[in-house]
Design an enzyme around this catalytic site. Structure first.
Site, PDB file in Angstrom:
ATOM      1  N   ASP A 123       7.912   8.685 -14.956  1.00 21.15           N
ATOM      2  CA  ASP A 123       7.317   8.150 -13.723  1.00 21.15           C
ATOM      3  C   ASP A 123       6.076   7.337 -14.020  1.00 21.15           C
ATOM      4  OD1 ASP A 123       8.819   8.890 -11.422  1.00 21.15           O
ATOM      5  OD2 ASP A 123       8.269  10.968 -11.796  1.00 21.15           O
ATOM      6  N   LYS A 160      -4.181  12.354  -1.451  1.00 16.99           N
ATOM      7  CA  LYS A 160      -3.148  11.729  -2.294  1.00 16.99           C
ATOM      8  C   LYS A 160      -2.325  10.689  -1.543  1.00 16.99           C
ATOM      9  CE  LYS A 160       0.999  12.564  -5.015  1.00 16.99           C
ATOM     10  NZ  LYS A 160       1.967  13.547  -5.557  1.00 16.99           N
ATOM     11  N   ASP A 202       9.870   2.956  -9.422  1.00 10.48           N
ATOM     12  CA  ASP A 202       8.989   3.073 -10.591  1.00 10.48           C
ATOM     13  C   ASP A 202       9.248   4.373 -11.349  1.00 10.48           C
ATOM     14  OD1 ASP A 202       8.039   4.755  -8.654  1.00 10.48           O
ATOM     15  OD2 ASP A 202       5.924   4.301  -8.981  1.00 10.48           O
TER      16      ASP A 202
END
Length: 1226
Positions: free
Chosen positions: A914, A983, A1142
């Protein structure tokens, strides 16, 4: 009151009392016999209205006759009146002059009686004169109707000279040949439109509306040809051409479509009629026009002189004969007819050979190595032999030709009780009856639409003829079967139905013309992929496919969105009107009369009232009781059973027959397709090859994980593990009624509770259905190898085409899949499996890789216990972030460590790497921002950097400072600022989240904290989102500068009236599809549908969406370019590679190679002057040419130029350090 006025009133009363149907005695009178008919509606055609007038006049005469008798009875001695004969028409000689009333003698009466007799006599003759005029009108109307039933072939020309010539030719005896007429027409210059015509053309309306009308007409004409209704297409073309207002929707493509139809029929006269219209419209014939004329001549075996004159004129128009065979999309049979005509005039002519086009090479410096002929390559092969792949191709071909796939449901089967069997028998009987009723209804609708088309306007008639009635009926019943209990919006349902009809038609069309050639070519293509065959020169799949034959046939143009919606709406209305069931199913003691299965109701969603089609609760209950054990999917919704076709153009790739878009977009949006079509083919090779490579990865189902999931699914589900509970577990609304004296607050609370229960029930139904589809498909494919063809969005981000079962889903969806082709683990593969497992737990995110390996060895007992006894052991795997993937990894590790030689163990398990907040990584690289680069792991470090923790720490610094200054909310937040709270906002701020959206995200996180004082949530979320943005500004100063530059550039471009465009580093052209909504209305039927269409380039751009969307969309186009580069280089090295944006996947043995490629390609991508290239492109695209009024142009262009030239300064970060960063992707 006069007798006439009294008569009118009595006539109305008499009409109301008259029995239904034509009156007996009057219907037998003279020439009007059979004219009157049943009254059908309050609005009628002119012919029907004339008949009603006639009927009313006859009634009036009868009333007057009754009045005469009344007067006679009153004064018999004084009045003698000739009895009128109502509604009798005059003899052939016409009406006789009215005789004057005689004074004295027989038939006369003095005083009042004589006056009344005279008056009635006058009114009678006046009525007869009116009757005569009415009869003449009826005869004219009957002639008009007869003409309408005869489709118009001869055009009505608006050019006087052309009309005179056509009329003179029609009247000549003998006529000059049509060939002479065509030759003269071709020599004529296009007629200049008159001033009136030009004004009418300019006044035609907005460009968007006009373009939509042109598309609808062209689609109608093409469908007429496909369904065998060429005369109707010609009739509509002639009708539109004869009216100024309608002529503006006619394009040369419309005329050419009908011309090609007549050419295929060999009907030269009708073809010349169309040429007359082309010249009359002021258009110049193009290559397709001449191809139609010459093809027709070839079929009719015309003489050489006629053909030569046509060729000479074509040369004078600057068109080359060779281009007829190389540039015009004609089938082989049409080209043969064309060549036969040309050989008449030029026997030695031979069409240019279709040379293998010189392979165009992409010139992007980023792709130079990919397409370099030198250098070692080791393209991967599939693990299956040629014969097996050929068998799989045949299976997939059968699936797509059937257009649907029937799959066994994994829902727990019901016991076959009498009730269940009875429900199934009832459903079977109803469906049989429904098919027949739908077929009859469709025949009626087609007849009605055909009549409407004869009036000269495009209708749904040809679209309804593309599929048989039974095929349409089955399609409608499939739609009814999956309709949710809460119903579906009519607009959404209409669009789905229209699209399904188009897809089925496209598949049938390919079946008739392309299947055999496709099979031959695909069998050759498999030599490149099969494990037991070799090709002379290794190459990419697209390159090899292109060497195997000529370019594909022209693709099927999608129907305009208004046509799809109108067609789907009419079919949905057919369901409502026709599909009925006995009322006894709704109420056992009720009537046996039929009631509708579907109801059209209105509901409010987000303060908007929308129409919904909702199934009757009794029907929903019948389906639930029957508990049928099959699900039906469209062929394109299911993974493929053979490798997909390689993408070779924006129109060709993926499924064998089912139409697939290269760029997925909202239905009806055409701007992306136009941009791709205008792009040089070589510029798209990088994207096409990357999509092909992703689609060529073979998959299989992880059977052990599937069994465990099915066990939970068949029980009561397990929402904590992502297995949805059945609807029976939904919360029940409170039982009982409120007491009469309940307070308003109690009533409001009850309403809120009912709404909450309904909302939860709907969400549970949606989640359960999604899981049911996924698990049923997984069970269906359990023992198969399958493939997931890919396409992309307008930014270049890739997605698998099958929507229900793919690797892009949740943790559960990903755990069900593994690579069909295995690789030995090798010396480091087991370590990467362990690291991957620890990553999935989320327990050691800030620890180095060695510490993660140590932790995996420490918990090896838990890992093995989870693998051996997942539901009965210690259940360690259930407590981690990604439980199902962690369980699948535990099972793989257990098999590997127990193998005699772990390095030789064949692993099918995909290992992920990742990106570390990938959007910020791209921003930091663009701005060469050293502080930002360190925060997102672009710099080498011993331990991974966590940007979310860094932002949380910075926010805590700000909070403590404010708390010391006495800020109340800062004091309340002490101890509550964590990585989890910030986050989501940090992750999405790079993709354009606003402060408002960020505040909502933080509010949700704070509400999840049970010990946080909830009365401060609103104030605290406002405070925190401000501090998060301040922290990011301080940590990523270069990022914020680039974001501001992109936003301001987009704002100025949108203000100038253009949508923002750019080209990705791999050459994909991008345009943002954000425009002001244009309203489209589909009227009539059970509801008028009005929908917004925002993807139309003829509408002004939506400035707010353009400026807010540009920064995230631009970054998405960069991360997609990085992924595609990594995919192509991994393929060149022989690796299996897939991605979820991604997140990059490969075999455990190849992780290190993939990591090296990933870092190298990131450095190569950002070594390009991306921002400066973007600035130059935008300057060239939007600051040159006249794109705005002159008085605004200089001001706007000057400001835009200044902004585009001020590219943000970059920092001193050295990109090459990324190659040595362990935690860049990890």
């Amino acid at each position: 009151m006069s007798a006439f006025r009294w008569g009118r009133g009595a006539s109305g009363l008499r009409r109301a009392l008259w029995p239904a149907g034509p009156p007996g005695p009057l219907a037998e009178e003279g020439a009007l016999s059979g004219v009157w008919g049943r009254r059908r509606s309050l609005s009628a055609s002119p012919c029907e209205q004339d008949r009603r007038k006639d009927w009313g006049h006859a009634e009036l005469l009868e009333v007057l006759e009754a009045r005469v008798r009344q007067l006679q009875a009153a004064r018999v001695s004084e009045v003698t009146v000739r009895r009128p004969r109502p509604a009798r028409l005059p003899e052939a000689g016409g009406f006789q002059p009215r005789r004057k009333a005689q004074k004295g003698g027989e038939g006369t009466a003095p005083g009042l009686g004589g006056h009344w007799a005279q008056k009635l006599d006058q009114e009678k003759w006046a009525m007869q004169r009116r009757k005569q005029r009415l009869q003449a009108k009826l005869q004219v109307r009957a002639q008009q109707l007869a003409c309408e039933h005869r489709l118009r072939m001869v055009p009505q020309l608006l050019s006087a000279p052309l009309a005179e010539r056509l009329l003179r030719w029609e009247q000549e005896t003998p006529r000059s040949p049509w060939e002479e007429q065509l030759a003269r027409l071709l020599r004529e210059a296009p007629r200049r439109l008159s001033c009136e015509a030009e004004r009418a053309h300019e006044a035609g309306g907005a460009p968007a509306r006009l373009e939509t009308q042109q598309q609808r007409l062209l689609a109608f004409l093409e469908c007429c040809l496909l369904s065998g209704h060429l005369p109707l297409a010609h009739h509509v073309l002639v009708t539109c051409h004869s009216k100024w207002r309608q002529r503006r929707v006619l394009t040369l493509a419309a005329y050419n479509t009908v011309m090609l139809g007549w050419a295929r029929e060999g009907s030269f006269k009708e073809l010349v009629y169309v040429f007359f219209m082309v010249k009359d419209a002021g258009l110049t014939p193009d290559l397709l026009s001449y191809a139609a004329a010459l093809q027709c001549m070839g079929r009719l075996d015309q003489d050489a002189r006629t053909v030569q004159r046509c060729l000479d004129q074509m040369a004078q128009d600057g068109l080359r004969l060779q281009d007829l065979f190389s540039s015009v999309p004609l089938c082989q049979e049409e080209q043969a007819a064309l060549l036969q005509a040309v050989h008449k005039a030029q026997p030695t002519f031979s069409p240019p050979l279709q040379p293998q086009p010189e392979p165009q090479v992409n010139t992007s410096p980023l792709l130079r190595e990919i397409y370099a002929k030198e250098g070692p390559v080791s393209y991967p092969k599939l693990h299956l032999p040629l014969w097996k792949l050929q068998t799989l191709f045949q299976q997939q071909l059968r699936v797509e030709m059937a257009t649907t796939v029937t799959v066994e449901s994994v829902e727990k089967a019901q016991l076959l009780t009498k009730e269940v069997l009875h429900a199934r028998r009832t459903l079977k009987q109803l469906r049989t009856a429904w098919v027949e009723a739908l077929c009859a209804g469709l025949r009626d609708v087609k007849a009605s639409e055909a009549r409407a088309a004869r009036s000269g306007r495009p209708t749904l008639f040809p679209y309804l003829c593309l599929l048989t009635e039974r095929e349409l009926a089955r399609l409608l019943l499939q739609t009814l079967q999956v309709l949710p209990p809460q119903g579906e919006s009519l607009l959404s349902l209409a669009q789905q139905l229209g699209l399904r009809v188009f897809n089925r038609h496209a598949v049938q069309k390919k079946q008739l013309s392309q299947v055999q050639a496709l099979q031959q070519r695909y069998y050759q293509y498999l030599h490149l992929l099969a494990s037991d065959t070799q090709v002379a020169v290794p190459c990419l799949p697209r390159q090899y496919w292109e060497t195997l034959g000529a370019p594909e046939a022209p693709h099927e143009q999608p129907w305009p969105l208004p046509v799809l919606v109108q067609l789907g709406k009419r079919l949905a209305e057919m369901l409502v009107e026709v599909v009925r069931m006995p009322g006894s199913l709704a109420a056992p003691q009720g009537s046996c009369s039929l009631i509708p299965v579907l109801y059209h109701v209105y509901s409010f969603r987000s303060f908007r009232q929308i129409g919904i089609l909702k199934p009757h609760p009794a029907f929903t209950q019948l389906l639930a009781t029957a508990a049928e054990h099959t699900l039906t999917f469209e062929a394109a919704e299911v993974p493929m059973l053979c490798p997909p076709l390689p993408w070779t153009s924006p129109h060709t790739g993926a499924f064998l027959l089912s139409p697939t878009k290269l760029v997925r977009s909202v239905e009806g949006t055409t701007q992306h397709q136009r941009l791709l079509d205008s792009c040089p083919p070589a510029e798209l090779h990088g994207a096409l090859d990357a999509l092909t490579q992703l689609g060529n990865c073979a998959w299989r189902v992880n059977g052990r994980v599937l069994d465990l999931v099915l066990e939970l699914f068949a029980a009561k589900g397990c929402p904590r593990l992502g297995v949805p509970a059945p609807p029976s577990e939904a919360p029940r609304p409170p039982e009982g009624r409120l007491p009469p004296d309940a307070s308003p607050a109690q009533k409001a609370e009850l309403r809120r509770e009912l709404a909450r229960c309904l909302k939860v029930a709907r969400e549970m139904h949606s989640l359960r259905s999604d899981a049911l589809y996924r698990l049923s498909l997984a069970q269906h494919l359990r023992h198969c190898v399958f493939w997931l063809p890919h396409n992309m969005d307008f930014r270049g981000r890739t997605y698998p085409c099958p929507p229900h079962f793919n690797h892009l889903g949740s943790d559960l969806a990903r755990a069900l899949l593994e690579f069909a082709q295995g690789r030995p683990l090798g010396p480091r593969g087991l370590d990467w499996l362990k690291i991957h497992l620890v990553n999935l737990t989320g327990l050691k995110k800030r620890e180095p890789l060695r510490a993660r390996l140590v932790f995996a060895d420490e918990v090896m007992e838990d890992i093995l216990d989870s693998a051996d006894r997942p539901m009965t052991g210690r259940k360690w795997w259930m407590e981690v972030e990604e439980p199902w993937q962690a369980l699948a990894c535990c099972m793989e590790i257990a098999r590997a460590v127990r193998a005699p030689d772990p390095a030789a163990y064949i692993s099918h398990f995909p290992v992920h790497q990742d990106g570390s907040c990938n959007g910020l990584q791209h921003y930091a690289a663009l701005g060469r921002d050293s502080i930002g680069a360190a925060s997102v792991n672009l710099l080498p470090s011993d331990v991974p950097q966590d940007v979310y923790s860094g932002v949380a720490a910075q926010v805590e610094v700000f909070r403590s400072q404010d708390a010391k200054r006495g800020v109340r909310v800062a004091q309340v937040l002490e101890g509550f600022i964590s990585r989890k709270v910030v986050k989501q906002t940090v992750m999405t701020v790079v993709y354009g989240v606003t402060r408002y959206g960020g505040r909502l995200q933080i509010e949700r996180r704070l509400r999840e904290l049970s010990d946080f004082p909830q009365e401060f949530v609103w104030e605290a979320s406002h405070y925190l989102v401000r501090q998060v943005f301040n922290s990011l500004q301080e940590m990523f100063s270069g990022t914020r500068a680039i974001q501001h530059w992109l936003t301001e550039s987009a704002r100025l471009i949108a203000h100038a009236g253009s949508a923002v465009e750019w080209v990705t580093p791999l050459g994909i052209p991008v345009i943002q599809p954000y425009h002001r909504d244009s309203k489209v209305m589909i009227g009539g039927g059970i509801q008028s549908l009005t929908f917004s269409h925002s993807g139309d380039t003829s509408q002004r751009p939506n400035t707010l969406k353009q400026k807010n969307g540009f920064p995230p969309n631009f970054i998405h186009s960069l991360d997609s370019s990085h992924m595609m580069l990594t995919a192509l280089h991994c393929y060149r090295k022989g690796l299996t590679f897939v991605s979820v944006h991604d997140c990059f996947w490969t075999h455990a043995a190849d992780v290190e190679v993939m990591n090296q490629v990933c870092r190298e390609q990131f450095v190569r991508l950002h070594s390009q002057p991306i921002l400066h290239n973007l600035s130059r492109f935008l300057m060239k695209r939007f600051c040159s040419g006249s794109r705005s009024p002159q008085h605004l142009k200089s001001v706007r262009t000057g400001k835009l130029q200044d902004t585009l030239k001020s590219v943000p300064k970059t920092g001193a970060f050295d990109l090459k350090q990324v190659k040595h960063s362990t935690y860049f992707f990890s």
